[in-house]
Design a protein around this motif. Structure first.
Motif, mmCIF file in Angstrom:
data_model
loop_
_atom_site.group_PDB
_atom_site.id
_atom_site.type_symbol
_atom_site.label_atom_id
_atom_site.label_comp_id
_atom_site.label_asym_id
_atom_site.label_seq_id
_atom_site.Cartn_x
_atom_site.Cartn_y
_atom_site.Cartn_z
ATOM 1 N N MET A 33 0.767 -1.080 0.265
ATOM 2 C CA MET A 33 -0.026 0.095 -0.142
ATOM 3 C C MET A 33 0.819 1.394 -0.038
ATOM 4 O O MET A 33 1.873 1.810 0.508
ATOM 5 C CB MET A 33 -1.073 0.082 1.631
ATOM 6 N N ARG A 34 0.201 2.650 -0.721
ATOM 7 C CA ARG A 34 1.109 3.502 -0.761
ATOM 8 C C ARG A 34 0.101 4.708 -0.263
ATOM 9 O O ARG A 34 -0.897 4.575 -1.019
ATOM 10 C CB ARG A 34 1.681 3.580 -2.408
ATOM 11 N N GLY A 35 0.799 5.389 -0.144
ATOM 12 C CA GLY A 35 -0.156 6.957 0.135
ATOM 13 C C GLY A 35 0.541 8.121 0.613
ATOM 14 O O GLY A 35 1.559 8.039 0.861
ATOM 15 N N ALA A 36 0.102 9.182 0.519
ATOM 16 C CA ALA A 36 0.944 10.843 0.650
ATOM 17 C C ALA A 36 -0.557 11.276 0.967
ATOM 18 O O ALA A 36 -1.798 11.117 0.387
ATOM 19 C CB ALA A 36 1.369 11.205 -1.142
ATOM 20 N N ARG A 37 -0.510 13.041 1.592
ATOM 21 C CA ARG A 37 -1.876 13.751 1.581
ATOM 22 C C ARG A 37 -1.648 13.794 0.130
ATOM 23 O O ARG A 37 -1.143 13.931 -0.207
ATOM 24 C CB ARG A 37 -0.707 14.540 2.086
ATOM 25 N N GLU A 38 -2.337 14.871 0.783
ATOM 26 C CA GLU A 38 -3.649 14.776 -0.760
ATOM 27 C C GLU A 38 -2.515 15.989 -1.387
ATOM 28 O O GLU A 38 -2.333 17.180 -0.877
ATOM 29 C CB GLU A 38 -5.156 15.644 -0.065
ATOM 30 N N ARG A 39 -2.377 16.488 -3.187
ATOM 31 C CA ARG A 39 -1.378 17.181 -3.301
ATOM 32 C C ARG A 39 -0.386 17.085 -3.151
ATOM 33 O O ARG A 39 0.404 18.656 -2.904
ATOM 34 C CB ARG A 39 -2.858 19.017 -3.479
ATOM 35 N N GLU B 48 9.249 9.024 2.646
ATOM 36 C CA GLU B 48 9.363 10.023 3.342
ATOM 37 C C GLU B 48 8.211 10.597 4.479
ATOM 38 O O GLU B 48 7.868 10.746 5.466
ATOM 39 C CB GLU B 48 10.822 10.895 4.027
ATOM 40 N N GLY B 49 7.138 10.977 3.301
ATOM 41 C CA GLY B 49 6.063 11.858 3.129
ATOM 42 C C GLY B 49 5.625 10.739 4.016
ATOM 43 O O GLY B 49 4.260 10.897 5.435
ATOM 44 N N PHE B 50 4.894 9.627 3.871
ATOM 45 C CA PHE B 50 4.068 8.581 4.248
ATOM 46 C C PHE B 50 4.904 7.947 5.892
ATOM 47 O O PHE B 50 3.926 7.919 5.853
ATOM 48 C CB PHE B 50 4.302 7.234 3.041
ATOM 49 N N LEU C 72 0.469 8.261 13.355
ATOM 50 C CA LEU C 72 -0.408 7.332 13.964
ATOM 51 C C LEU C 72 0.544 5.918 15.280
ATOM 52 O O LEU C 72 0.648 5.024 14.096
ATOM 53 C CB LEU C 72 -1.510 6.865 12.641
ATOM 54 N N LYS C 73 1.294 6.596 15.983
ATOM 55 C CA LYS C 73 1.501 5.677 16.238
ATOM 56 C C LYS C 73 1.226 4.481 16.983
ATOM 57 O O LYS C 73 1.240 3.165 17.362
ATOM 58 C CB LYS C 73 2.713 5.694 17.630
ATOM 59 N N LYS C 74 -0.453 4.041 16.777
ATOM 60 C CA LYS C 74 -0.878 2.710 17.700
ATOM 61 C C LYS C 74 -0.987 1.971 16.876
ATOM 62 O O LYS C 74 -1.155 0.603 16.735
ATOM 63 C CB LYS C 74 -2.404 3.361 18.093
ATOM 64 N N TYR C 75 -1.115 2.312 15.370
ATOM 65 C CA TYR C 75 -0.530 0.785 14.236
ATOM 66 C C TYR C 75 0.519 0.709 13.934
ATOM 67 O O TYR C 75 1.756 0.844 14.635
ATOM 68 C CB TYR C 75 -1.377 1.262 12.996
ATOM 69 N N SER C 76 1.007 -1.083 13.151
ATOM 70 C CA SER C 76 2.015 -2.085 12.887
ATOM 71 C C SER C 76 1.969 -1.664 11.536
ATOM 72 O O SER C 76 1.272 -1.208 10.941
ATOM 73 C CB SER C 76 1.852 -2.961 13.922
ATOM 74 N N TRP C 77 3.137 -0.769 11.233
ATOM 75 C CA TRP C 77 3.333 -0.846 10.270
ATOM 76 C C TRP C 77 5.154 -1.431 9.303
ATOM 77 O O TRP C 77 5.400 -2.003 9.991
ATOM 78 C CB TRP C 77 3.605 0.884 9.853
ATOM 79 N N LEU C 78 4.619 -1.666 8.296
ATOM 80 C CA LEU C 78 6.200 -1.873 7.016
ATOM 81 C C LEU C 78 5.632 -1.904 6.187
ATOM 82 O O LEU C 78 5.661 -1.399 5.772
ATOM 83 C CB LEU C 78 5.957 -3.864 7.450
ATOM 84 N N ILE C 79 7.259 -0.776 6.331
ATOM 85 C CA ILE C 79 7.611 0.369 4.746
ATOM 86 C C ILE C 79 9.390 -0.067 4.625
ATOM 87 O O ILE C 79 9.660 -0.358 5.349
ATOM 88 C CB ILE C 79 8.010 1.849 5.267
#
Length: 204
Positions: free
Chosen positions: A57-63, A69-71, A78-85
């Motif tokens: 999954m990829r994501g960025a702020r609108e515009r 780095e932005g993601f 949102l530190k309550k989630y677990s992430w793998l980047i």
């Protein structure tokens, strides 16, 4: 006002899921599509059956330009989630099956590409697990230079002399030695990948 990180993450997730379900398996024959539907209905991955592959999954702020780095900044909020980047290089997505000495490679839209990737097939046969299903990005590197996905397609078709330069950048392991692990969270799956194949695929 303050940027709504939570709404943005939810929008990214919903968009990713909808896009995968609507565009996946465009090139698959009817029996492979039926296998994927069976896998979805059973919520189960099998070494002898195709499935709808999970995608990064990829994501960025609108515009805002999409960057790791932005993601990561959104994730940090949102530190309550677990992430793998993981950094992803441009290439062709692949689903790789190894069952004993048999290797099959499919694109994420269901096209079989096994015959077009003999170098990757030979490398996968050397992996220790008896049976394994991997998700990977097939990339083209020549003398340390990365080439775009269009060059990968050419290496599989009109410029086959470059096929030995293809590599499978493995980012997911969802099945190993008879065990379906796709329901484990991403961190645990990545841990299984590193502990079982880390030394063989260049990560330890």
């Amino acid at each position: 006002g303050e940027y709504d990180h939570k709404s943005q993450i939810e929008r990214i997730c919903k968009s990713t899921i909808n896009n995968q379900q609507s565009s996946i398996l465009r090139a698959a024959p009817a029996d492979r599509k039926a296998e994927a539907e069976t896998s979805k209905d059973r919520n189960e991955i099998s070494i002898r059956r195709f499935f709808y592959p999970m995608k990064p999954m990829r994501g960025a702020r609108e515009r805002e330009k999409l960057t790791i780095e932005g993601f990561a900044d959104i994730v940090d909020y949102l530190k309550k989630y677990s992430w793998l980047i993981i950094k992803k290089f441009d290439g062709n997505s692949a689903v790789i099956y190894k069952d004993g000495n048999e290797v099959r490679i499919y694109s994420d839209d269901g096209r079989e590409n096994t015959a077009e990737m003999p170098s990757i097939v030979a490398a996968v046969k050397q992996l220790d697990p008896i049976s394994v299903i991997l998700l990977a990005e097939v990339e083209l590197w020549v003398d340390g230079v990365h080439y775009p996905r269009e060059a990968v397609r050419q290496a599989l078709t009109s410029r086959k002399e470059y096929e030995p330069n293809l590599c499978a950048n493995i980012f997911e392991l969802v099945y190993i030695n008879g065990r379906d692990i796709h329901k484990l969270d991403a961190k645990r799956r990545f841990g299984v990948l590193l502990s079982t194949l880390g030394k063989q695929i260049g990560k330890s």
